[in-house]
Enzyme design. Structure first.
Site, PDB file in Angstrom:
ATOM      1  N   GLU A  95      73.088 -13.336  68.729  1.00  0.00           N
ATOM      2  CA  GLU A  95      72.960 -12.875  67.354  1.00  0.00           C
ATOM      3  C   GLU A  95      71.758 -11.955  67.211  1.00  0.00           C
ATOM      4  O   GLU A  95      70.740 -12.144  67.869  1.00  0.00           O
ATOM      5  CB  GLU A  95      72.834 -14.093  66.434  1.00  0.00           C
ATOM      6  CG  GLU A  95      74.142 -14.860  66.382  1.00  0.00           C
ATOM      7  CD  GLU A  95      74.044 -16.217  65.710  1.00  0.00           C
ATOM      8  OE1 GLU A  95      72.912 -16.666  65.432  1.00  0.00           O
ATOM      9  OE2 GLU A  95      75.088 -16.825  65.480  1.00  0.00           O
ATOM     10  N   CYS A 108      65.603  -7.856  64.325  1.00  0.00           N
ATOM     11  CA  CYS A 108      65.225  -9.070  65.053  1.00  0.00           C
ATOM     12  C   CYS A 108      66.222  -9.265  66.198  1.00  0.00           C
ATOM     13  O   CYS A 108      67.422  -9.377  65.949  1.00  0.00           O
ATOM     14  CB  CYS A 108      65.266 -10.229  64.065  1.00  0.00           C
ATOM     15  SG  CYS A 108      65.015 -11.833  64.803  1.00  0.00           S
ATOM     16  N   CYS A 115      68.085 -21.381  74.330  1.00  0.00           N
ATOM     17  CA  CYS A 115      66.659 -21.424  74.665  1.00  0.00           C
ATOM     18  C   CYS A 115      66.384 -22.769  75.316  1.00  0.00           C
ATOM     19  O   CYS A 115      66.947 -23.774  74.911  1.00  0.00           O
ATOM     20  CB  CYS A 115      65.808 -21.288  73.393  1.00  0.00           C
ATOM     21  SG  CYS A 115      64.028 -21.302  73.714  1.00  0.00           S
ATOM     22  N   CYS A 119      62.667 -26.833  70.853  1.00  0.00           N
ATOM     23  CA  CYS A 119      61.901 -27.201  69.649  1.00  0.00           C
ATOM     24  C   CYS A 119      62.824 -27.945  68.673  1.00  0.00           C
ATOM     25  O   CYS A 119      63.958 -27.517  68.442  1.00  0.00           O
ATOM     26  CB  CYS A 119      61.305 -25.950  69.004  1.00  0.00           C
ATOM     27  SG  CYS A 119      60.229 -25.059  70.126  1.00  0.00           S
ATOM     28  N   CYS A 122      64.498 -26.156  65.504  1.00  0.00           N
ATOM     29  CA  CYS A 122      65.095 -24.824  65.691  1.00  0.00           C
ATOM     30  C   CYS A 122      66.541 -24.937  66.154  1.00  0.00           C
ATOM     31  O   CYS A 122      66.848 -25.637  67.117  1.00  0.00           O
ATOM     32  CB  CYS A 122      64.253 -24.064  66.723  1.00  0.00           C
ATOM     33  SG  CYS A 122      64.981 -22.504  67.247  1.00  0.00           S
ATOM     34  N   GLY A 162      66.014 -17.383  71.742  1.00  0.00           N
ATOM     35  CA  GLY A 162      65.351 -17.399  73.042  1.00  0.00           C
ATOM     36  C   GLY A 162      63.844 -17.261  73.000  1.00  0.00           C
ATOM     37  O   GLY A 162      63.251 -16.880  71.992  1.00  0.00           O
ATOM     38  N   GLU A 163      63.238 -17.606  74.137  1.00  0.00           N
ATOM     39  CA  GLU A 163      61.786 -17.488  74.307  1.00  0.00           C
ATOM     40  C   GLU A 163      61.545 -16.263  75.202  1.00  0.00           C
ATOM     41  O   GLU A 163      61.792 -16.318  76.417  1.00  0.00           O
ATOM     42  CB  GLU A 163      61.239 -18.777  74.947  1.00  0.00           C
ATOM     43  CG  GLU A 163      59.844 -18.692  75.516  1.00  0.00           C
ATOM     44  CD  GLU A 163      58.794 -18.156  74.541  1.00  0.00           C
ATOM     45  OE1 GLU A 163      58.741 -18.595  73.382  1.00  0.00           O
ATOM     46  OE2 GLU A 163      58.030 -17.252  74.953  1.00  0.00           O
ATOM     47  N   SER A 194      57.360 -12.655  69.883  1.00  0.00           N
ATOM     48  CA  SER A 194      56.959 -13.976  69.397  1.00  0.00           C
ATOM     49  C   SER A 194      57.192 -15.017  70.481  1.00  0.00           C
ATOM     50  O   SER A 194      58.254 -15.065  71.100  1.00  0.00           O
ATOM     51  CB  SER A 194      57.797 -14.320  68.149  1.00  0.00           C
ATOM     52  OG  SER A 194      57.460 -15.608  67.686  1.00  0.00           O
ATOM     53  N   SER A 218      53.964 -18.999  67.825  1.00  0.00           N
ATOM     54  CA  SER A 218      54.486 -20.025  66.920  1.00  0.00           C
ATOM     55  C   SER A 218      53.727 -21.318  67.185  1.00  0.00           C
ATOM     56  O   SER A 218      53.982 -21.993  68.178  1.00  0.00           O
ATOM     57  CB  SER A 218      55.977 -20.229  67.175  1.00  0.00           C
ATOM     58  OG  SER A 218      56.641 -18.993  67.079  1.00  0.00           O
ATOM     59  N   ASN A 220      52.971 -24.019  64.680  1.00  0.00           N
ATOM     60  CA  ASN A 220      53.838 -25.018  64.011  1.00  0.00           C
ATOM     61  C   ASN A 220      53.310 -26.450  63.967  1.00  0.00           C
ATOM     62  O   ASN A 220      53.745 -27.231  63.126  1.00  0.00           O
ATOM     63  CB  ASN A 220      55.240 -25.050  64.627  1.00  0.00           C
ATOM     64  CG  ASN A 220      55.913 -23.690  64.536  1.00  0.00           C
ATOM     65  OD1 ASN A 220      55.544 -22.872  63.699  1.00  0.00           O
ATOM     66  ND2 ASN A 220      56.880 -23.444  65.378  1.00  0.00           N
ATOM     67  N   ASN A 294      63.370 -23.493  57.322  1.00  0.00           N
ATOM     68  CA  ASN A 294      64.740 -23.204  56.892  1.00  0.00           C
ATOM     69  C   ASN A 294      65.627 -24.367  57.288  1.00  0.00           C
ATOM     70  O   ASN A 294      65.729 -24.679  58.479  1.00  0.00           O
ATOM     71  CB  ASN A 294      65.269 -21.951  57.612  1.00  0.00           C
ATOM     72  CG  ASN A 294      64.612 -20.693  57.078  1.00  0.00           C
ATOM     73  OD1 ASN A 294      64.472 -20.522  55.875  1.00  0.00           O
ATOM     74  ND2 ASN A 294      64.175 -19.829  57.974  1.00  0.00           N
ATOM     75  N   CYS A 337      64.822 -17.132  60.374  1.00  0.00           N
ATOM     76  CA  CYS A 337      64.203 -17.638  61.604  1.00  0.00           C
ATOM     77  C   CYS A 337      64.688 -19.038  61.906  1.00  0.00           C
ATOM     78  O   CYS A 337      64.753 -19.882  61.031  1.00  0.00           O
ATOM     79  CB  CYS A 337      62.690 -17.759  61.425  1.00  0.00           C
ATOM     80  SG  CYS A 337      61.887 -16.237  61.129  1.00  0.00           S
TER      81      CYS A 337
HETATM   82  N1  SAH Z   1      60.968 -18.396  70.901  1.00  0.00           N
HETATM   83  C1  SAH Z   1      60.106 -17.584  70.146  1.00  0.00           C
HETATM   84  C2  SAH Z   1      60.827 -16.567  69.284  1.00  0.00           C
HETATM   85  C3  SAH Z   1      62.082 -17.022  68.610  1.00  0.00           C
HETATM   86  S1  SAH Z   1      61.879 -18.245  67.358  1.00  0.00           S
HETATM   87  C4  SAH Z   1      59.179 -18.440  69.303  1.00  0.00           C
HETATM   88  O1  SAH Z   1      59.387 -19.635  69.213  1.00  0.00           O
HETATM   89  O2  SAH Z   1      58.223 -17.887  68.766  1.00  0.00           O
HETATM   90  C5  SAH Z   1      61.272 -17.238  66.013  1.00  0.00           C
HETATM   91  C6  SAH Z   1      60.494 -17.991  64.982  1.00  0.00           C
HETATM   92  O3  SAH Z   1      61.343 -18.868  64.224  1.00  0.00           O
HETATM   93  C7  SAH Z   1      59.388 -18.876  65.535  1.00  0.00           C
HETATM   94  O4  SAH Z   1      58.176 -18.573  64.857  1.00  0.00           O
HETATM   95  C8  SAH Z   1      59.838 -20.270  65.186  1.00  0.00           C
HETATM   96  O5  SAH Z   1      58.758 -21.157  65.013  1.00  0.00           O
HETATM   97  C9  SAH Z   1      60.621 -20.029  63.914  1.00  0.00           C
HETATM   98  N2  SAH Z   1      61.557 -21.077  63.562  1.00  0.00           N
HETATM   99  C10 SAH Z   1      62.298 -21.826  64.390  1.00  0.00           C
HETATM  100  N3  SAH Z   1      63.063 -22.692  63.688  1.00  0.00           N
HETATM  101  C11 SAH Z   1      62.788 -22.487  62.370  1.00  0.00           C
HETATM  102  C12 SAH Z   1      63.277 -23.059  61.161  1.00  0.00           C
HETATM  103  N4  SAH Z   1      64.218 -23.985  61.148  1.00  0.00           N
HETATM  104  N5  SAH Z   1      62.760 -22.589  60.011  1.00  0.00           N
HETATM  105  C13 SAH Z   1      61.853 -21.588  59.991  1.00  0.00           C
HETATM  106  N6  SAH Z   1      61.384 -21.004  61.089  1.00  0.00           N
HETATM  107  C14 SAH Z   1      61.836 -21.456  62.288  1.00  0.00           C
HETATM  108 FE1  SF4 Z   2      63.122 -21.531  71.579  1.00  0.00          FE
HETATM  109 FE2  SF4 Z   2      61.497 -20.370  69.773  1.00  0.00          FE
HETATM  110 FE3  SF4 Z   2      63.499 -21.965  68.983  1.00  0.00          FE
HETATM  111 FE4  SF4 Z   2      61.398 -23.027  70.200  1.00  0.00          FE
HETATM  112  S1  SF4 Z   2      61.379 -21.961  68.205  1.00  0.00           S
HETATM  113  S2  SF4 Z   2      63.533 -23.497  70.645  1.00  0.00           S
HETATM  114  S3  SF4 Z   2      60.913 -21.453  71.661  1.00  0.00           S
HETATM  115  S4  SF4 Z   2      63.701 -20.041  70.036  1.00  0.00           S
END
Ligand code: SAH
Ligand code: SF4
Length: 348
Positions: A95, A108, A115, A119, A122, A162-163, A194, A218, A220, A294, A337
């Protein structure tokens, strides 16, 4: 038959070499091809002045060039946000999202199918890891946005599925292709990568010639106990090692790091958490983006109330930190996100 030239994955030097090997031509024609295809979105170069007297050569080169197109299997819109799902050559899907900003558009993009960081909050993390994307597949998302969606893109953020630092070489090469002045010509300052805190990747980026792109981290969770639970990567690279890698990051004189903090109701939203976050960033030059969580189906976490969001941000501001509340656009179509990677988007 001439070997196919996968143009979206080639740097200028590599394209020049291919032209030399296959056609006995060099950088003059390579520059023309990159300009026509990457900058002007042409799929044919025969009209370019460099080829005007050599129509045959243009035809042969066009036969050999391959511009990877990713068929769009689904597209949704909300708040002006466009999310689309593309099918990769092996059938997996990814996506990408276009987010309208006040004066420009941000794209984006994804760097992996799924990934492996897992997390808890996510959507992508919960679908697991399927595979890395190639440079060609990463660049193809940008090509699609500009020339198929017809949207002028200013900023590119690696915040999709993805990371990116877990797929270091293809991502770095994609950034080289995207920033080459002879092709797409994206300024490095408009590209943001990111990461969830992949320390070896941050160190490798520090040593590379791409350190002037923006780095977002990130965080968090501001202490190891909570971060170990929410972001398993922390068990390998705890906050102290992350803080050292960030302090060593060679920022330009006015450069800053972006700290991303997803605020989750009753999980990481107390004043104590804000204080711990402020302590973590104290030795760093940062802007903190606080992102309300979210919601995702099947997960019990909840977004914070607007009072909690304001209180949390205010607490950081009291510590003289530069804080931004980041609105998450596109919630309805799961384009915000952490919402990328729905079942429909992930399957073969
Ligand atoms: N893997 C990388 C980039 C993709 S995630 C990373 O983790 O930074 C992009 C962003 O979405 C990150 O800042 C992550 O913390 C955030 N994110 C993940 N799940 C989310 C959610 N449910 N609500 C809001 N932001 C979220
Ligand atoms: Fe992967 Fe980023 Fe989602 Fe963590 S927040 S699972 S590193 S995409």
């Amino acid at each position: 038959m001439a070997q196919k030239i996968p143009i979206l994955s080639l740097t200028f030097e590599e394209l020049t070499l291919q032209l030399k090997t296959q056609f006995g031509k060099g950088d003059y024609h390579a520059a023309a091809i990159m300009r026509e295809i990457f900058l002007h979105g042409q799929s044919n170069v025969s009209h370019a002045r460099e080829f005007i007297r050599s129509g045959n050569l243009a035809c042969q080169i066009m036969d050999a060039l391959e511009i990877l197109t990713l068929p769009m299997v689904q597209q949704e819109q909300d708040d002006g946000v466009i999310k689309w799902t593309s099918r990769l050559p092996d059938g997996h899907c990814i996506e990408s999202v276009i987010i309208p900003m006040t004066y420009h558009h941000t794209l984006c993009i994804s760097s992996q199918v799924g990934c492996r960081m897992g997390c808890r909050f996510c959507q992508t993390g919960q679908m697991g890891f399927i595979r890395h994307l190639t440079t060609e597949e990463i660049v193809a998302q940008v090509y699609t946005a500009i020339f198929q969606q017809n949207i002028p893109i200013r900023n590119i953020v690696f915040m999709g599925m993805g990371e990116p630092l877990d797929n270091f070489d293809p991502v770095i090469k994609a950034i080289h292709v995207l920033t080459d002045p002879r092709g797409f010509d994206f300024p490095k300052k408009y590209i943001t990568l990111s990461t969830a805190g992949h320390v070896p990747g941050i160190q490798k980026l520090s040593a590379s010639d791409l350190k002037s792109i923006h780095l977002a981290i990130s965080i968090n969770a501001p202490n190891d106990t909570l971060r170990d639970q929410l972001m398993p990567i922390n068990r390998k690279f705890p906050l102290s090692s992350l803080q050292t890698a960030l302090a060593d990051y060679p920022l330009k004189s006015k450069g800053i790091l972006f700290i991303e903090y997803v605020l989750i109701k009753d999980v990481n939203d107390s004043n104590e958490h804000a204080d711990q976050l402020a302590n973590f960033v104290a030795p760093l030059r940062v802007r903190i983006n606080v992102i309300p969580y979210n919601a995702r189906p099947g997960i019990s976490y909840k977004p914070p109330s607007s009072e909690t969001l304001n209180r949390f941000c205010h607490r950081l501001i009291e510590r003289k930190l530069y804080v931004r509340k980041r609105a998450s656009k596109g919630r309805r179509v799961m384009a915000a996100c952490g919402q990328l990677g729905s079942e429909a988007g992930a399957g073969i």
